[in-house]
Every structure is written in structure tokens, then in C-alpha cells.
Design a protein around this motif. Structure first.
Motif, PDB file in Angstrom:
ATOM      1  N   GLY A  49       0.892  -1.138  -0.054  1.00 52.17           N
ATOM      2  CA  GLY A  49       0.034   0.135  -0.053  1.00 52.17           C
ATOM      3  C   GLY A  49       0.912   1.287  -0.006  1.00 52.17           C
ATOM      4  N   ALA A  50       1.975   1.342   0.883  1.00 52.09           N
ATOM      5  CA  ALA A  50       2.943   2.390   0.860  1.00 52.09           C
ATOM      6  C   ALA A  50       3.529   2.337  -0.430  1.00 52.09           C
ATOM      7  CB  ALA A  50       3.856   2.218   1.799  1.00 52.09           C
ATOM      8  N   ALA A  52       2.333   1.737  -3.477  1.00 54.35           N
ATOM      9  CA  ALA A  52       1.377   2.145  -4.637  1.00 54.35           C
ATOM     10  C   ALA A  52       1.198   3.504  -4.474  1.00 54.35           C
ATOM     11  CB  ALA A  52       0.044   1.278  -4.282  1.00 54.35           C
ATOM     12  N   ALA A  53       0.858   3.909  -3.018  1.00 52.75           N
ATOM     13  CA  ALA A  53       0.875   5.429  -2.924  1.00 52.75           C
ATOM     14  C   ALA A  53       2.113   6.197  -3.275  1.00 52.75           C
ATOM     15  CB  ALA A  53       0.493   5.747  -1.486  1.00 52.75           C
ATOM     16  N   THR A  54       3.238   5.681  -3.297  1.00 49.16           N
ATOM     17  CA  THR A  54       4.323   6.412  -3.574  1.00 49.16           C
ATOM     18  C   THR A  54       4.646   6.611  -5.177  1.00 49.16           C
ATOM     19  OG1 THR A  54       5.390   5.731  -1.368  1.00 49.16           O
ATOM     20  CG2 THR A  54       6.813   6.601  -3.016  1.00 49.16           C
ATOM     21  N   SER A  56       2.352   5.877  -7.665  1.00 51.29           N
ATOM     22  CA  SER A  56       1.123   5.758  -8.354  1.00 51.29           C
ATOM     23  C   SER A  56       1.026   6.737  -9.509  1.00 51.29           C
ATOM     24  CB  SER A  56      -0.160   6.123  -7.382  1.00 51.29           C
ATOM     25  OG  SER A  56      -0.095   7.485  -6.844  1.00 51.29           O
ATOM     26  N   THR A  57       1.748   8.210  -9.449  1.00 53.48           N
ATOM     27  CA  THR A  57       1.666   8.914 -10.595  1.00 53.48           C
ATOM     28  C   THR A  57       2.959   8.419 -11.653  1.00 53.48           C
ATOM     29  OG1 THR A  57       3.119  10.279  -9.430  1.00 53.48           O
ATOM     30  CG2 THR A  57       0.928  10.949  -9.045  1.00 53.48           C
ATOM     31  N   GLN A  60       1.068   5.368 -13.489  1.00 52.73           N
ATOM     32  CA  GLN A  60       0.205   6.136 -14.037  1.00 52.73           C
ATOM     33  C   GLN A  60       0.682   6.519 -15.583  1.00 52.73           C
ATOM     34  OE1 GLN A  60      -2.429   8.821 -12.527  1.00 52.73           O
ATOM     35  NE2 GLN A  60      -3.793   8.764 -14.072  1.00 52.73           N
TER      36      GLN A  60
END
Length: 76
Positions: A49-50, A52-54, A56-57, A60
């Protein structure tokens, strides 16, 4: 060490059985490996989760660029 308790505070038969059950539960190690796996799975989930949050941009952006490049090359 022994302490005298008044008769109304003496452990009952139920209290002795409960204490014996709790001691047996604490000493039992059969479920320990399952608990270790659960803790490990929780740590992995938090780490993913950490991450993915870091990222993600950037992930993408990478996929957007890849799909636009593929689409542009298919049109040719």
C-alpha cells in the motif's frame, strides 16, 4: 509467597478451572505459526500500500505513455 485471602475471595472451583485453562492456552504453541503468517501478510499488505501510494503517479504516466505509443503505432 502465600497470601491469606478471606473466604469470600478464595478462588472457586470455576476460578481454578479458568486459571488452568488460561495457563494451558498460554503454553500452547500450535497456532503460533498461523499467527506469524498473519502478521507477515499484514506487513506485506502495508508495504504494498505504501509503495502504491508512492509510485502511483509515475506508474500511471508510464502506462499512459505506453498505451499512447501502442495506439499511435497501430494507426500507422
Amino acid at each position: 509467597m502465600f497470601f491469606y485471602l478471606p473466604s469470600r475471595l478464595q478462588p472457586t472451583r470455576y476460578g481454578k478451572k479458568m486459571r488452568k485453562l488460561l495457563k494451558a492456552f498460554v503454553r500452547d504453541e500450535r497456532g503460533v505459526s498461523a499467527m506469524e503468517y498473519a502478521v507477515l501478510a499484514g506487513i506485506v499488505a502495508v508495504a504494498l500500500g505504501a509503495m502504491a501510494a508512492t509510485f502511483s503517479t509515475s506508474v500511471q504516466t508510464m502506462f499512459t505513455t505506453m498505451f499512447s505509443t501502442i495506439t499511435a503505432n497501430q494507426a500507422k
